[in-house]
Design a protein around this motif. Structure first.
Motif, mmCIF file in Angstrom:
data_model
loop_
_atom_site.group_PDB
_atom_site.id
_atom_site.type_symbol
_atom_site.label_atom_id
_atom_site.label_comp_id
_atom_site.label_asym_id
_atom_site.label_seq_id
_atom_site.Cartn_x
_atom_site.Cartn_y
_atom_site.Cartn_z
ATOM 1 N N TYR A 159 -19.815 25.217 47.995
ATOM 2 C CA TYR A 159 -20.298 26.322 46.969
ATOM 3 C C TYR A 159 -20.987 25.824 45.837
ATOM 4 O O TYR A 159 -20.917 24.679 45.466
ATOM 5 C CB TYR A 159 -18.892 26.748 46.528
ATOM 6 N N THR A 160 -21.864 26.584 45.414
ATOM 7 C CA THR A 160 -23.111 26.149 44.378
ATOM 8 C C THR A 160 -22.959 26.853 43.069
ATOM 9 O O THR A 160 -23.734 26.134 42.212
ATOM 10 C CB THR A 160 -24.474 26.829 45.168
ATOM 11 N N GLY A 161 -21.676 27.526 42.946
ATOM 12 C CA GLY A 161 -21.998 27.800 41.364
ATOM 13 C C GLY A 161 -21.144 26.767 40.387
ATOM 14 O O GLY A 161 -21.373 27.271 39.135
ATOM 15 N N GLY A 162 -20.847 25.720 40.629
ATOM 16 C CA GLY A 162 -20.319 24.626 39.843
ATOM 17 C C GLY A 162 -18.707 24.803 39.641
ATOM 18 O O GLY A 162 -18.128 25.680 40.111
ATOM 19 N N THR A 163 -18.236 23.696 39.163
ATOM 20 C CA THR A 163 -16.644 23.695 38.723
ATOM 21 C C THR A 163 -16.665 23.386 37.279
ATOM 22 O O THR A 163 -17.187 22.555 36.583
ATOM 23 C CB THR A 163 -16.317 22.374 39.596
ATOM 24 N N VAL A 164 -15.481 24.101 36.839
ATOM 25 C CA VAL A 164 -15.138 23.830 35.349
ATOM 26 C C VAL A 164 -13.705 23.309 35.366
ATOM 27 O O VAL A 164 -12.691 24.188 35.996
ATOM 28 C CB VAL A 164 -15.438 24.967 34.386
ATOM 29 N N LEU A 165 -13.249 22.389 34.817
ATOM 30 C CA LEU A 165 -11.798 22.094 34.635
ATOM 31 C C LEU A 165 -11.657 22.264 32.948
ATOM 32 O O LEU A 165 -11.956 21.482 32.155
ATOM 33 C CB LEU A 165 -11.775 20.697 34.865
ATOM 34 N N ALA A 166 -10.988 23.267 32.932
ATOM 35 C CA ALA A 166 -10.464 23.491 31.645
ATOM 36 C C ALA A 166 -9.146 22.851 31.073
ATOM 37 O O ALA A 166 -9.085 22.470 29.983
ATOM 38 C CB ALA A 166 -10.381 25.222 31.132
ATOM 39 N N ASP A 167 -8.171 23.003 31.966
ATOM 40 C CA ASP A 167 -6.738 22.527 31.564
ATOM 41 C C ASP A 167 -6.081 22.099 33.116
ATOM 42 O O ASP A 167 -6.720 22.266 34.109
ATOM 43 C CB ASP A 167 -5.984 23.623 31.344
ATOM 44 N N GLY A 168 -4.970 21.068 32.770
ATOM 45 C CA GLY A 168 -4.243 20.820 34.072
ATOM 46 C C GLY A 168 -5.134 19.523 34.710
ATOM 47 O O GLY A 168 -5.704 18.851 34.135
ATOM 48 N N VAL A 169 -4.638 19.752 35.918
ATOM 49 C CA VAL A 169 -5.023 18.703 36.630
ATOM 50 C C VAL A 169 -5.894 19.186 38.059
ATOM 51 O O VAL A 169 -5.599 20.044 38.716
ATOM 52 C CB VAL A 169 -3.867 17.686 37.282
ATOM 53 N N LEU A 170 -7.264 18.571 38.339
ATOM 54 C CA LEU A 170 -7.978 19.058 39.429
ATOM 55 C C LEU A 170 -7.945 17.794 40.203
ATOM 56 O O LEU A 170 -8.659 16.705 39.658
ATOM 57 C CB LEU A 170 -9.327 19.823 38.929
ATOM 58 N N VAL A 171 -7.574 17.690 41.455
ATOM 59 C CA VAL A 171 -7.924 16.485 42.240
ATOM 60 C C VAL A 171 -8.810 16.783 43.493
ATOM 61 O O VAL A 171 -8.839 17.697 44.080
ATOM 62 C CB VAL A 171 -6.347 16.319 43.108
ATOM 63 N N ALA A 172 -9.640 15.822 43.482
ATOM 64 C CA ALA A 172 -10.918 16.022 44.435
ATOM 65 C C ALA A 172 -10.442 15.002 45.602
ATOM 66 O O ALA A 172 -10.706 13.729 45.467
ATOM 67 C CB ALA A 172 -12.213 15.578 43.830
#
Length: 642
Positions: free
Chosen positions: A510-523
């Protein structure tokens, strides 16, 4: 075997004013002994429906699936199965139909002949077991480590636990064993039990409007053992040792099931498969109540349905038809406001019961439900391998790919599996994970056959618009943490909000980008964050062994949580520039199996351009400390003894 979706006898049809083929008799025909002409020859294409005024959505019309209604105009199930009308033209009698796409039906029969001729004795016995065992009971094994607990709590029993070596002397049906505990019941179990609401939900989904019989009488497509390769019925005039007619067919029925065959072909159509319908109905009801085993239950439904082909009792098109109607019927029943209280009670009851019996919480039940290495469905990749080819079987794609409008109400099927998404988002998940158009049987009214529920359980297949997802760590279960395993495409973006944890494991584009605002994002993979800019505004970003950002990486605040492994660097590689804000933190931990040695300098972040520095660098170690080393092209840390 009696069941909510079982066949009606010829006498019961006559009592309802129907002839032996299930068609309404005219007043003249009934009095004069002449049968009315079949009225099922008109089928609604999408264009026809638009011209005539679109029929009601299936979920609003599913109660029309009764034996009095045998046309697409009057029966919602017959309507959604209309893809079959492009393949097969029903004749004036059960054995006079005409293949409209002979290449499809020829491939169908060749597949059945090949499968049954190569069948092992063990496979024949398995086919008998799941032909005779109550279909809802057979689905319980899909609960894996929770299955025995379920059987006990629901008082679910069966008398069919094995298969004879050859053809049994009489027909065999499931029954409550004489030595079963008081109150025991077949199928999903007793409504008066610790899991009574779950059993009731399964039985409701498999209720009075879920029969495949109207479809069987409407289409009159014979079972494979009655047809030859050209899909023509050829009765040799001979009978076998059991007194059954012998047909010119290469499809071999399992010896254990020879006496289970019907002697009345007019009342024994093959399409759609009733057992397949029942397996998938039960699977989706169980999956609603126990979404911790959603994919495994779906997989088991596909595997049990395949035994119908292995048995020689059904063909691939029969099985596809059974799955299509079950998907629509399960959604309709679960979306019906009359069942809102029951489905909520069943989910709450299952959650409370299994947590109590396993000593888990809403957050740990999923792990327990996947804790047994001997679980037949423990391997997700193997499950996907079992499901994928059976979504289409012998069908090949034709024509252009047309976008799917997700059928009304279908989103309810993911209501407990993806509870943190709203209804529109769940519809997007179904749309972006669906099969492409062009598979003739799957392209009927509303295209229920295109839904791929196995894939949908793994989240979005594409971000075609900007997606915001919020998970709440305090809510527990899937609302607190979930994993999206699909390879996500699309032009849209992802914004992660809330205190919970979202894990992405696919090779995402996906090309729209990623925003992490809160919590946990695991790649969970090197390409988990797609092709676009990544912005960390808060919360914690956890790369796996390595992470590639195909764009600009900006960390305004929040934490980059990195595990250092010997020989694996840089952990974060940025293709454009990296910008670190004053509120940003780098949290380091040493890999338990391959930690870098003291004195090593480990590259953590690589970028063509690096601007700014982390406000704080932490190392979770009692023996080492990390000294950051910044350059214009990245960040390394020197590991020194304390």
């Amino acid at each position: 075997m009696p069941s909510p979706a079982g066949h009606r006898s010829p006498s019961s049809l006559r009592e309802r004013g129907l002839n032996r083929r299930g068609f309404l008799t005219s007043s003249l025909g009934a009095s004069a002994g002449v049968l009315a002409a079949p009225t099922f020859v008109t089928w609604l294409s999408a264009a026809d429906a638009k011209a005539a005024g679109a029929p009601a959505a299936f979920v609003d019309d599913y109660r029309t699936n009764v034996m009095a209604n045998l046309t697409p105009e009057t029966n919602a199930v017959v309507r959604v199965l209309g893809g079959m009308a492009a393949v097969w033209k029903t004749g004036g009698a059960w054995n006079t139909g005409t293949p409209l796409m002979p290449e499809v039906l020829r491939a169908n029969m060749r597949y059945c002949a090949r499968i049954t001729s190569a069948r092992t004795e063990a496979q024949a016995k398995e086919a008998f077991l799941y032909d005779r065992q109550h279909q809802s009971y057979a689905m319980i094994a899909g609960l894996g480590p929770l299955a025995d607990l379920y059987r006990t709590g629901a008082k679910a029993v069966t008398s069919i636990t094995g298969a004879p070596d050859g053809t049994p002397p009489t027909k065999i049906d499931d029954a409550v064993p004489a030595d079963a505990p008081a109150g025991s019941a077949l199928g999903a179990g007793s409504h008066d039990s610790a899991l009574g609401k779950v059993a009731e939900l399964v039985d409701t989904v498999r209720g009075p409007f879920a029969s495949g019989n109207p479809g069987k009488y409407a289409f009159q497509y014979p079972r494979p053992w009655r047809m030859n390769e050209d899909s023509e019925v050829v009765d040799t005039g001979r009978t076998d040792a059991l007194g059954y007619p012998v047909y010119d067919s290469k499809v071999v029925v399992a010896p254990q099931l020879l006496r289970q065959r019907s002697t009345s072909p007019v009342d024994d159509g093959g399409f759609p498969s009733g057992h397949t319908n029942a397996f998938h109905l039960a699977a989706l009801a169980f999956a609603y109540a126990v979404p911790e085993r959603f994919q495994e239950l779906v997989t088991r439904a596909f595997e049990l349905s395949h035994t119908r082909i292995m048995a020689g009792m059904h063909s691939t098109v029969d099985v596809l038809g059974g799955r299509i109607m079950a998907t629509a019927l399960a959604a309709a029943t679960l979306a019906d406001p009359a069942n809102a209280g029951l489905k909520a009670a069943a989910r709450a009851q299952a959650l409370a019961y299994f947590q109590d019996r396993t000593g888990t919480t809403a957050d740990t039940l999923y792990a327990y439900a996947h804790s047994d290495a001997s679980d037949a469905y423990a391997d997700r990749d193997a499950n996907e391998g079992a499901v994928t080819p059976r979504l289409t079987y012998v069908l090949t794609r034709r024509g252009r790919n047309e976008p799917l409008t997700v059928p009304k109400g279908a989103e309810v099927l993911l209501e407990t599996r993806l509870p943190y998404l709203d209804a529109d988002q769940r519809r997007e998940v179904l749309r972006t994970t669906a099969l492409p158009s062009g598979y003739v049987l799957l392209d009927g009214f509303e295209q229920w056959g295109r839904l791929n529920l196995f894939a949908a359980a793994d989240g979005y297949g594409a971000f075609d618009t900007d997606v915001t997802v919020t998970l709440d760590a305090a809510a527990g279960g899937f609302k607190a943490a979930d994993s999206w395993r699909n390879d996500i495409d699309g032009d849209g973006s992802l914004t992660k909000r809330g205190t919970g944890t979202l894990t992405l494991t696919g090779h995402n584009r996906y090309t729209g980008g990623t925003v992490l605002a809160d919590g946990v994002l695991v790649a969970g993979s090197a390409h988990a964050l797609g092709h676009g800019d990544v912005r960390v505004q808060g919360g914690t970003l956890q790369p796996g062994k390595s992470l590639q950002v195909h764009g600009t990486y900006t960390q305004e605040s929040g934490t980059l949580d990195v595990t250092l492994r010997s020989g694996q660097e840089p952990v974060l590689e940025v293709t454009r520039r990296a910008v670190l804000g004053r509120g940003s933190t780098l949290s380091l931990r040493l890999d338990a199996d391959r930690p870098p040695a003291a004195g090593r300098t480990v590259r953590v972040l690589g970028a063509p351009v690096l601007r700014g520095q982390f406000d704080r660098v932490e190392l979770n170690s009692d023996t080492l400390r990390a000294v950051p080393v910044y350059t214009t092209e990245g960040l390394s840390v020197r590991l020194l003894k304390r």
